[in-house]
Design a protein around this motif. Structure first.
Motif, PDB file in Angstrom:
ATOM      1  N   PRO A  58       2.248 -28.458   2.184  1.00  0.00           N
ATOM      2  CA  PRO A  58       2.160 -27.434   3.227  1.00  0.00           C
ATOM      3  C   PRO A  58       3.497 -26.749   3.473  1.00  0.00           C
ATOM      4  N   THR A  59       3.449 -25.471   3.788  1.00  0.00           N
ATOM      5  CA  THR A  59       4.659 -24.693   4.059  1.00  0.00           C
ATOM      6  C   THR A  59       4.769 -24.411   5.554  1.00  0.00           C
ATOM      7  N   GLY A  60       5.931 -23.880   5.951  1.00  0.00           N
ATOM      8  CA  GLY A  60       6.127 -23.484   7.338  1.00  0.00           C
ATOM      9  C   GLY A  60       6.909 -24.492   8.142  1.00  0.00           C
ATOM     10  N   SER A  61       7.459 -24.033   9.254  1.00  0.00           N
ATOM     11  CA  SER A  61       8.369 -24.839  10.068  1.00  0.00           C
ATOM     12  C   SER A  61       7.678 -26.027  10.735  1.00  0.00           C
ATOM     13  N   LYS A  62       6.349 -25.992  10.849  1.00  0.00           N
ATOM     14  CA  LYS A  62       5.625 -27.087  11.493  1.00  0.00           C
ATOM     15  C   LYS A  62       5.188 -28.157  10.494  1.00  0.00           C
ATOM     16  N   ASN A  63       5.605 -27.995   9.249  1.00  0.00           N
ATOM     17  CA  ASN A  63       5.157 -28.919   8.205  1.00  0.00           C
ATOM     18  C   ASN A  63       6.330 -29.639   7.551  1.00  0.00           C
ATOM     19  N   ASN A  64       7.108 -30.327   8.371  1.00  0.00           N
ATOM     20  CA  ASN A  64       8.193 -31.141   7.837  1.00  0.00           C
ATOM     21  C   ASN A  64       7.588 -32.366   7.160  1.00  0.00           C
ATOM     22  N   ILE A  65       7.850 -32.531   5.875  1.00  0.00           N
ATOM     23  CA  ILE A  65       7.224 -33.619   5.125  1.00  0.00           C
ATOM     24  C   ILE A  65       7.677 -34.995   5.604  1.00  0.00           C
ATOM     25  N   SER A  66       8.700 -35.054   6.442  1.00  0.00           N
ATOM     26  CA  SER A  66       9.128 -36.352   6.980  1.00  0.00           C
ATOM     27  C   SER A  66       8.063 -36.956   7.895  1.00  0.00           C
ATOM     28  N   THR A  67       7.137 -36.125   8.374  1.00  0.00           N
ATOM     29  CA  THR A  67       6.097 -36.626   9.264  1.00  0.00           C
ATOM     30  C   THR A  67       4.906 -37.191   8.497  1.00  0.00           C
ATOM     31  N   THR A  68       4.822 -36.902   7.198  1.00  0.00           N
ATOM     32  CA  THR A  68       3.705 -37.415   6.396  1.00  0.00           C
ATOM     33  C   THR A  68       4.145 -38.459   5.372  1.00  0.00           C
ATOM     34  N   ALA A  69       5.407 -38.441   4.984  1.00  0.00           N
ATOM     35  CA  ALA A  69       5.906 -39.440   4.035  1.00  0.00           C
ATOM     36  C   ALA A  69       6.006 -40.799   4.729  1.00  0.00           C
ATOM     37  N   THR A  70       5.757 -41.861   3.956  1.00  0.00           N
ATOM     38  CA  THR A  70       5.856 -43.214   4.497  1.00  0.00           C
ATOM     39  C   THR A  70       6.993 -44.014   3.872  1.00  0.00           C
ATOM     40  N   CYS A  71       7.620 -43.466   2.831  1.00  0.00           N
ATOM     41  CA  CYS A  71       8.787 -44.122   2.237  1.00  0.00           C
ATOM     42  C   CYS A  71       9.617 -43.080   1.511  1.00  0.00           C
ATOM     43  N   GLY A 265      10.996 -26.660 -23.300  1.00  0.00           N
ATOM     44  CA  GLY A 265      11.248 -26.213 -24.668  1.00  0.00           C
ATOM     45  C   GLY A 265      12.618 -25.618 -24.919  1.00  0.00           C
ATOM     46  N   ASP A 266      13.470 -25.561 -23.900  1.00  0.00           N
ATOM     47  CA  ASP A 266      14.803 -24.966 -24.041  1.00  0.00           C
ATOM     48  C   ASP A 266      15.773 -25.930 -24.696  1.00  0.00           C
ATOM     49  N   LYS A 267      16.381 -25.501 -25.789  1.00  0.00           N
ATOM     50  CA  LYS A 267      17.367 -26.320 -26.504  1.00  0.00           C
ATOM     51  C   LYS A 267      18.800 -25.913 -26.172  1.00  0.00           C
ATOM     52  N   THR A 268      18.990 -24.734 -25.601  1.00  0.00           N
ATOM     53  CA  THR A 268      20.335 -24.255 -25.301  1.00  0.00           C
ATOM     54  C   THR A 268      20.935 -24.959 -24.080  1.00  0.00           C
ATOM     55  N   GLY A 269      20.086 -25.260 -23.098  1.00  0.00           N
ATOM     56  CA  GLY A 269      20.559 -25.782 -21.815  1.00  0.00           C
ATOM     57  C   GLY A 269      20.647 -24.719 -20.750  1.00  0.00           C
ATOM     58  N   TYR A 270      20.527 -23.457 -21.127  1.00  0.00           N
ATOM     59  CA  TYR A 270      20.666 -22.357 -20.173  1.00  0.00           C
ATOM     60  C   TYR A 270      19.516 -22.314 -19.160  1.00  0.00           C
ATOM     61  N   ALA A 271      18.364 -22.893 -19.506  1.00  0.00           N
ATOM     62  CA  ALA A 271      17.183 -22.808 -18.644  1.00  0.00           C
ATOM     63  C   ALA A 271      17.051 -23.979 -17.676  1.00  0.00           C
ATOM     64  N   THR A 272      18.101 -24.789 -17.560  1.00  0.00           N
ATOM     65  CA  THR A 272      18.042 -25.884 -16.585  1.00  0.00           C
ATOM     66  C   THR A 272      17.836 -25.312 -15.178  1.00  0.00           C
ATOM     67  N   HIS A 273      17.117 -26.045 -14.336  1.00  0.00           N
ATOM     68  CA  HIS A 273      16.809 -25.558 -12.989  1.00  0.00           C
ATOM     69  C   HIS A 273      16.502 -26.730 -12.071  1.00  0.00           C
ATOM     70  N   GLY A 274      16.581 -26.482 -10.772  1.00  0.00           N
ATOM     71  CA  GLY A 274      16.317 -27.526  -9.790  1.00  0.00           C
ATOM     72  C   GLY A 274      15.519 -26.989  -8.618  1.00  0.00           C
ATOM     73  N   ASP A 275      14.742 -27.871  -7.986  1.00  0.00           N
ATOM     74  CA  ASP A 275      13.905 -27.510  -6.843  1.00  0.00           C
ATOM     75  C   ASP A 275      14.226 -28.426  -5.667  1.00  0.00           C
ATOM     76  N   TYR A 276      14.102 -27.877  -4.459  1.00  0.00           N
ATOM     77  CA  TYR A 276      14.407 -28.647  -3.247  1.00  0.00           C
ATOM     78  C   TYR A 276      13.423 -28.302  -2.150  1.00  0.00           C
ATOM     79  N   VAL A 277      12.862 -29.340  -1.519  1.00  0.00           N
ATOM     80  CA  VAL A 277      12.050 -29.189  -0.308  1.00  0.00           C
ATOM     81  C   VAL A 277      12.662 -30.091   0.760  1.00  0.00           C
ATOM     82  N   PHE A 278      13.110 -29.496   1.859  1.00  0.00           N
ATOM     83  CA  PHE A 278      13.752 -30.241   2.932  1.00  0.00           C
ATOM     84  C   PHE A 278      12.776 -31.196   3.598  1.00  0.00           C
ATOM     85  N   GLY A 279      13.260 -32.406   3.933  1.00  0.00           N
ATOM     86  CA  GLY A 279      12.396 -33.373   4.596  1.00  0.00           C
ATOM     87  C   GLY A 279      13.139 -34.428   5.395  1.00  0.00           C
TER      88      GLY A 279
END
Length: 336
Positions: A58-71, A265-279
């Motif tokens: 879920p998205t939005g300010s009322k959906n902090n995943i800390s309220t649904t995660a158990t560990c 499929g990237d062999k160069t390394g240029y396509a490395t990427h990261g994702d973050y969801v605050f919780g």
């Protein structure tokens, strides 16, 4: 520069810097930020953090995943955020693929693999004294792109280190190392640290943020612009891939080129990427950013709560996608 040479004698007032380990909770083809609800996603990811991670979050300010995660698989038990990157594979001379295992960074409590996570302000010689605003509930962002195929498109904060030992720092490159690395390959993701102060996300998951990073290292690189005036923590990931198990050159490509490839499929390394969801739970991250503690010393209630090695490594997420991501494969999952 080496984090373990840091002097803890800092001049007040100062802001915290966090460095902590998070063990892997899952390795599978899911990406609830870029491909919400899609099962499976386009390529394999390695995920750490809270167990609220799911195909559609879920998205939005009322959906902090800390309220649904158990560990959480992170050292700080109030951090239920999710952090994920692509997965590194070895491509043998015969054309088959094998997932590269992960190892923990040095001097970290608890985690046996996964990532090292940083929330910093300035650099490793000082944690600075500027006001740092913690990310708000519902906040999300990405860095990098799985479709970048040339050096010109690489973000400054994305780098690699060919580890001579577990504590190697410096000599960073924008591409995957071309030679066998004695202690593995560290992939480094430095996220932008300037926020527009309004949007929890944006259509491309990046426009609400601005990066002042000029290099790949942990160095403060100028003030935030008026378009993105809010200084948030400098979030960074360090992921160590144990490529030493594949240093036998007889299994490398016949032309001697490096044999490692990202899960998209990237062999160069240029396509490395990261994702973050605050919780983070409640105001825990803000309390830490307002304190003067450094790295793991911020645990044990000073001011953050921390947890045991057993708790860190016990937290997992059940796989939604059933496929082999680990054995010797004839093709990368999703990349037939």
């Amino acid at each position: 520069m080496k984090w373990f040479t840091l002097s803890l004698a800092l001049v007040a007032p100062s802001q915290a810097a966090l460095r902590f380990g998070c063990s892997t909770i899952s390795i599978q083809r899911l990406d609830p930020l870029v491909e919400p609800g899609r099962i499976p996603s386009a390529h394999v990811h390695q995920i750490v953090g809270g167990n609220a991670f799911a195909p559609d979050m879920p998205t939005g300010s009322k959906n902090n995943i800390s309220t649904t995660a158990t560990c959480t698989s992170c050292f700080f038990s109030e951090d239920f955020s999710n952090y994920w990157t692509a997965v590194l594979y070895f491509k043998a001379r015969n054309g088959t693929y094998k997932r590269v295992p992960l190892v923990a960074n040095s001097a970290l409590e608890g985690s046996t693999d996964g990532m090292t996570i940083y929330y910093t302000q300035k650099d490793f010689n000082s944690n600075g004294n500027a006001k740092i605003t913690a990310f708000p509930p519902g906040f999300r962002m990405t860095i990098g792109s799985p479709t970048v195929n040339n050096k010109a498109g690489v973000v400054n904060g994305l780098r690699y280190t060919c580890l001579q030992n577990i504590n190697t720092r410096g000599a960073e490159t924008a591409e995957l190392p071309a030679k066998a690395c004695p202690a593995g390959i560290m992939a480094i993701h430095h996220f932008p640290a300037c926020w527009d102060g309004k949007n929890l996300d944006s259509p491309d998951h990046q426009s609400h943020m601005y990066s002042t990073t000029k290099v790949g290292t942990f160095v403060e690189a100028g003030p935030c612009p008026s378009s993105h005036p809010v200084r948030v923590p400098q979030l960074a990931y360090e992921t160590i891939w144990d490529t030493t198990k594949f240093n036998d050159k007889s299994q490398w490509p016949a032309d001697g080129s490096q044999p490692f490839v990202w899960s998209m499929g990237d062999k160069t390394g240029y396509a490395t990427h990261g994702d973050y969801v605050f919780g983070w739970k409640g105001d825990a991250l803000q309390k830490a950013m307002d304190s003067s503690c450094m790295f793991q010393a911020c645990g044990n209630g000073k001011p953050l709560l921390s947890q045991s090695k057993d708790a860190i490594n016990k937290c997992k997420v059940k796989s939604t996608v059933t496929e082999d991501t680990e054995g010797w494969l004839t093709a990368l999952p999703g990349q037939m």
